[in-house]
Scaffold this motif. Structure first.
Motif, PDB file in Angstrom:
ATOM      1  N   ALA A  34       0.838  -1.206   0.000  1.00 40.36           N
ATOM      2  CA  ALA A  34       0.000   0.000   0.000  1.00 40.36           C
ATOM      3  C   ALA A  34       0.867   1.248   0.000  1.00 40.36           C
ATOM      4  O   ALA A  34       1.961   1.263   0.559  1.00 40.36           O
ATOM      5  N   ARG A  35       0.357   2.284  -0.656  1.00 38.40           N
ATOM      6  CA  ARG A  35       0.961   3.616  -0.678  1.00 38.40           C
ATOM      7  C   ARG A  35       2.268   3.662  -1.464  1.00 38.40           C
ATOM      8  O   ARG A  35       3.144   4.459  -1.183  1.00 38.40           O
ATOM      9  N   ASN A  36       2.408   2.782  -2.488  1.00 40.31           N
ATOM     10  CA  ASN A  36       3.624   2.813  -3.298  1.00 40.31           C
ATOM     11  C   ASN A  36       3.397   3.365  -4.704  1.00 40.31           C
ATOM     12  O   ASN A  36       4.309   3.382  -5.517  1.00 40.31           O
ATOM     13  N   SER A  55      -1.193   9.846 -12.009  1.00 43.31           N
ATOM     14  CA  SER A  55      -0.617   9.264 -10.804  1.00 43.31           C
ATOM     15  C   SER A  55      -1.671   8.491 -10.008  1.00 43.31           C
ATOM     16  O   SER A  55      -2.861   8.778 -10.084  1.00 43.31           O
ATOM     17  N   VAL A  56      -1.213   7.496  -9.254  1.00 45.63           N
ATOM     18  CA  VAL A  56      -2.068   6.591  -8.480  1.00 45.63           C
ATOM     19  C   VAL A  56      -1.891   6.848  -6.988  1.00 45.63           C
ATOM     20  O   VAL A  56      -0.796   7.141  -6.519  1.00 45.63           O
ATOM     21  N   SER A  57      -2.978   6.689  -6.253  1.00 48.13           N
ATOM     22  CA  SER A  57      -2.944   6.664  -4.796  1.00 48.13           C
ATOM     23  C   SER A  57      -3.615   5.364  -4.382  1.00 48.13           C
ATOM     24  O   SER A  57      -4.800   5.163  -4.652  1.00 48.13           O
ATOM     25  N   ASP A  58      -2.853   4.450  -3.790  1.00 53.49           N
ATOM     26  CA  ASP A  58      -3.334   3.095  -3.510  1.00 53.49           C
ATOM     27  C   ASP A  58      -3.485   2.861  -2.013  1.00 53.49           C
ATOM     28  O   ASP A  58      -2.697   3.337  -1.221  1.00 53.49           O
ATOM     29  N   PHE A  59      -4.537   2.098  -1.661  1.00 53.01           N
ATOM     30  CA  PHE A  59      -4.906   1.895  -0.258  1.00 53.01           C
ATOM     31  C   PHE A  59      -5.207   0.425   0.022  1.00 53.01           C
ATOM     32  O   PHE A  59      -5.710  -0.290  -0.837  1.00 53.01           O
ATOM     33  N   SER A  60      -4.959   0.028   1.266  1.00 46.36           N
ATOM     34  CA  SER A  60      -5.298  -1.325   1.697  1.00 46.36           C
ATOM     35  C   SER A  60      -6.401  -1.328   2.752  1.00 46.36           C
ATOM     36  O   SER A  60      -6.707  -2.369   3.320  1.00 46.36           O
ATOM     37  N   GLY A  61      -7.014  -0.176   3.008  1.00 47.67           N
ATOM     38  CA  GLY A  61      -8.087  -0.088   3.986  1.00 47.67           C
ATOM     39  C   GLY A  61      -8.801   1.245   3.892  1.00 47.67           C
ATOM     40  O   GLY A  61      -8.459   2.099   3.066  1.00 47.67           O
ATOM     41  N   PRO A  62      -9.806   1.446   4.746  1.00 49.63           N
ATOM     42  CA  PRO A  62     -10.588   2.683   4.708  1.00 49.63           C
ATOM     43  C   PRO A  62      -9.803   3.884   5.217  1.00 49.63           C
ATOM     44  O   PRO A  62      -8.862   3.736   5.997  1.00 49.63           O
ATOM     45  N   VAL A  63     -10.220   5.077   4.761  1.00 49.64           N
ATOM     46  CA  VAL A  63      -9.639   6.333   5.234  1.00 49.64           C
ATOM     47  C   VAL A  63     -10.791   7.310   5.445  1.00 49.64           C
ATOM     48  O   VAL A  63     -11.542   7.602   4.514  1.00 49.64           O
ATOM     49  N   GLY A  72      -0.016  17.082   5.527  1.00 47.55           N
ATOM     50  CA  GLY A  72      -0.929  16.193   6.238  1.00 47.55           C
ATOM     51  C   GLY A  72      -2.001  15.556   5.392  1.00 47.55           C
ATOM     52  O   GLY A  72      -3.069  15.256   5.909  1.00 47.55           O
ATOM     53  N   CYS A  73      -1.751  15.331   4.107  1.00 50.15           N
ATOM     54  CA  CYS A  73      -2.784  14.726   3.281  1.00 50.15           C
ATOM     55  C   CYS A  73      -2.278  13.445   2.624  1.00 50.15           C
ATOM     56  O   CYS A  73      -1.070  13.211   2.546  1.00 50.15           O
ATOM     57  N   TYR A  74      -3.222  12.636   2.170  1.00 56.98           N
ATOM     58  CA  TYR A  74      -2.883  11.487   1.331  1.00 56.98           C
ATOM     59  C   TYR A  74      -2.703  12.036  -0.081  1.00 56.98           C
ATOM     60  O   TYR A  74      -3.528  12.800  -0.565  1.00 56.98           O
ATOM     61  N   GLU A  75      -1.604  11.633  -0.735  1.00 60.16           N
ATOM     62  CA  GLU A  75      -1.304  12.198  -2.034  1.00 60.16           C
ATOM     63  C   GLU A  75      -1.175  11.111  -3.104  1.00 60.16           C
ATOM     64  O   GLU A  75      -1.102   9.932  -2.797  1.00 60.16           O
ATOM     65  N   PHE A  76      -1.150  11.569  -4.349  1.00 62.34           N
ATOM     66  CA  PHE A  76      -0.886  10.680  -5.472  1.00 62.34           C
ATOM     67  C   PHE A  76       0.603  10.349  -5.458  1.00 62.34           C
ATOM     68  O   PHE A  76       1.436  11.228  -5.277  1.00 62.34           O
ATOM     69  N   LYS A  77       0.930   9.069  -5.660  1.00 62.14           N
ATOM     70  CA  LYS A  77       2.267   8.561  -5.395  1.00 62.14           C
ATOM     71  C   LYS A  77       3.115   8.165  -6.599  1.00 62.14           C
ATOM     72  O   LYS A  77       4.279   7.854  -6.429  1.00 62.14           O
ATOM     73  N   TYR A  84       1.157  13.799  -9.562  1.00 65.39           N
ATOM     74  CA  TYR A  84       2.102  13.301  -8.560  1.00 65.39           C
ATOM     75  C   TYR A  84       2.329  14.331  -7.459  1.00 65.39           C
ATOM     76  O   TYR A  84       2.578  15.498  -7.726  1.00 65.39           O
ATOM     77  N   GLY A  85       2.194  13.882  -6.208  1.00 64.71           N
ATOM     78  CA  GLY A  85       2.434  14.730  -5.050  1.00 64.71           C
ATOM     79  C   GLY A  85       1.254  15.581  -4.622  1.00 64.71           C
ATOM     80  O   GLY A  85       1.272  16.150  -3.544  1.00 64.71           O
ATOM     81  N   GLN A  86       0.222  15.664  -5.452  1.00 63.76           N
ATOM     82  CA  GLN A  86      -0.955  16.451  -5.074  1.00 63.76           C
ATOM     83  C   GLN A  86      -1.831  15.652  -4.107  1.00 63.76           C
ATOM     84  O   GLN A  86      -1.893  14.421  -4.167  1.00 63.76           O
ATOM     85  N   CYS A  87      -2.518  16.354  -3.234  1.00 63.58           N
ATOM     86  CA  CYS A  87      -3.473  15.714  -2.328  1.00 63.58           C
ATOM     87  C   CYS A  87      -4.596  15.081  -3.151  1.00 63.58           C
ATOM     88  O   CYS A  87      -5.037  15.663  -4.142  1.00 63.58           O
TER      89      CYS A  87
END
Length: 143
Positions: A34-36, A55-63, A72-77, A84-87
């Motif tokens: 997750a998050r790679n 860009s992708v933002s990948d998760f393995s659970g709820p947010v 302090g944000c989840y960003e595109f990875k 890329y790098g944007q929230c």
């Protein structure tokens, strides 16, 4: 406890330690990270662009709250891709659910509130009315 009993306990503890070491030594084959920035089996993924582009933002659970500003944000990875790098909050345009047992719901508001868009296991598509208006996602077991 006699000498034989102590040796049995020591042997049992040594065997248990070896099993624990083997279990943690390497991740299982094909395990998602997750998050790679790579959308892998077992994950829910947002894409910066429509049609799974950018860009992708990948998760393995709820947010419950993506956050809206760095740091302090989840960003595109995914490096080198648009977004890329944007929230991700209010910036995602499409998504894929590569889980096999989870229904993932994308919500308009933080804390799983407001209108939502549902992605069944294996489902994918543009976010529709929630494109550029997304703030949280939740996982529910397939019933």
């Amino acid at each position: 406890m006699g000498t034989a009993g102590k040796r049995l306990v020591q042997a049992t503890l040594a065997a248990a330690g070896a099993v624990a070491l083997l279990a943690t030594a390497a991740p299982a084959a094909n395990a998602a990270t997750a998050r790679n920035g790579i959308c892998e089996r077992g994950e829910f993924c947002y894409y910066y662009g429509a049609g799974f582009k950018g860009s992708v933002s990948d998760f393995s659970g709820p947010v419950a709250n993506y956050g809206s500003t760095q740091p302090g944000c989840y960003e595109f990875k995914t490096p080198g891709q648009p977004g890329y790098g944007q929230c991700i909050k209010n910036n995602a345009r499409s998504a894929k659910n590569l889980t096999s047992i989870w229904v993932v719901k994308v919500y308009y508001n933080s804390n799983f509130g407001g209108p939502n868009h549902t992605y069944n296991p294996g489902g994918e598509g543009d976010l529709g009315s929630l494109a550029a208006e997304n703030a949280s996602h939740d996982y529910e077991l397939v019933s």
